[in-house]
Scaffold this motif. Sequence first.
Motif, short mmCIF file in Angstrom:
data_model
loop_
_atom_site.label_atom_id
_atom_site.label_comp_id
_atom_site.label_asym_id
_atom_site.label_seq_id
_atom_site.Cartn_x
_atom_site.Cartn_y
_atom_site.Cartn_z
N ASP A 16 0.28 -1.90 -1.55
CA ASP A 16 -0.23 -1.71 -0.19
C ASP A 16 0.46 -2.64 0.80
O ASP A 16 0.70 -2.27 1.95
CB ASP A 16 -1.74 -1.94 -0.14
CG ASP A 16 -2.52 -0.81 -0.81
OD1 ASP A 16 -1.93 0.26 -1.05
OD2 ASP A 16 -3.71 -1.02 -1.10
N TYR A 17 0.77 -3.85 0.34
CA TYR A 17 1.45 -4.82 1.20
C TYR A 17 2.82 -4.28 1.62
O TYR A 17 3.16 -4.29 2.81
CB TYR A 17 1.61 -6.15 0.46
CG TYR A 17 2.44 -7.17 1.20
CD1 TYR A 17 1.90 -7.87 2.27
CD2 TYR A 17 3.75 -7.44 0.83
CE1 TYR A 17 2.65 -8.82 2.96
CE2 TYR A 17 4.51 -8.38 1.51
CZ TYR A 17 3.96 -9.07 2.57
OH TYR A 17 4.71 -10.00 3.25
N GLN A 44 3.87 -1.20 1.61
CA GLN A 44 3.70 -0.02 2.44
C GLN A 44 3.30 -0.38 3.86
O GLN A 44 3.79 0.21 4.83
CB GLN A 44 2.65 0.92 1.83
CG GLN A 44 3.12 1.65 0.60
CD GLN A 44 2.10 2.64 0.05
OE1 GLN A 44 2.24 3.13 -1.04
NE2 GLN A 44 1.06 2.94 0.82
N GLU A 45 2.43 -1.36 4.01
CA GLU A 45 1.98 -1.77 5.34
C GLU A 45 3.13 -2.34 6.16
O GLU A 45 3.26 -2.04 7.35
CB GLU A 45 0.85 -2.79 5.22
CG GLU A 45 0.29 -3.25 6.57
CD GLU A 45 -0.31 -2.14 7.40
OE1 GLU A 45 -0.40 -2.33 8.63
OE2 GLU A 45 -0.69 -1.09 6.85
N ARG A 95 5.19 0.47 7.38
CA ARG A 95 4.54 1.17 8.50
C ARG A 95 4.75 0.43 9.81
O ARG A 95 5.02 1.03 10.86
CB ARG A 95 3.04 1.34 8.23
CG ARG A 95 2.69 2.53 7.35
CD ARG A 95 1.20 2.81 7.35
NE ARG A 95 0.47 1.79 6.61
CZ ARG A 95 0.18 1.88 5.31
NH1 ARG A 95 0.56 2.94 4.63
NH2 ARG A 95 -0.49 0.93 4.70
N THR A 108 7.92 4.21 4.60
CA THR A 108 7.19 5.03 5.57
C THR A 108 8.15 5.99 6.24
O THR A 108 9.24 5.59 6.69
CB THR A 108 6.50 4.16 6.64
OG1 THR A 108 5.44 3.41 6.03
CG2 THR A 108 5.90 5.02 7.75
N SER A 144 3.33 7.37 4.04
CA SER A 144 3.71 6.12 3.40
C SER A 144 3.53 6.25 1.89
O SER A 144 2.57 6.87 1.42
CB SER A 144 2.87 4.95 3.91
OG SER A 144 3.13 4.69 5.28
#
Length: 197
Positions: free
Chosen positions: A41-42, A44-45, A48, A105, A116
Amino acid sequence: MKLILASGSKTRFDLLKSLHISFQVEPVEPIDIINNMSNEDYCQEISRIKAKQIAKNHSEGVIVAAESKIFFNGKAYGKPKTEKEARKNLKIFSNHKHEVITGVTIYDLYQDEMISFHETTEVTFRKLTSSMIQNYIENEKNLYQRCGYGLSAFSFICKIHGDITNLYGLPMKKLEHELACLGYQLDDFKEEKVLKK
């Protein structure tokens, strides 16, 4: 049809260029956020945030942004900033398995859609001697350009589980699949000469 690579990475540029497609390159300043999420998630964030930054400068186009990190024993390793740091990292990876995680992303400004995703590749290093590490440090031209190690360090790898293009910062199979989910094929971007800002 305009494709924008939100990255100054030479390896990501070379991967897309090898497909003979047209794209622009727009580097993004390094981004760091408080990491209270999973490794996937890190990454991917961060990707983004990069995509959204580049989107501010465009009214149309398909933006591809990525963030790659190495993870070992719960710690993230990015691009080494000094020779000392690069040497230390290689000693840590020696004779161990680590993960290369890339968050990607795709921001489609034509359809106002964002996707993402991430790719994880497991890499096992063989046991490295001090002379092997020193020789790498002295001869790797792109020491600070990739997440942890450059092309000449690939001789250190004894096993790879996953997409090898992920080690270059852009998992191509999954990227092509996700573009297809948005209705695009790579041929859609084969219109003009590659542009580099």
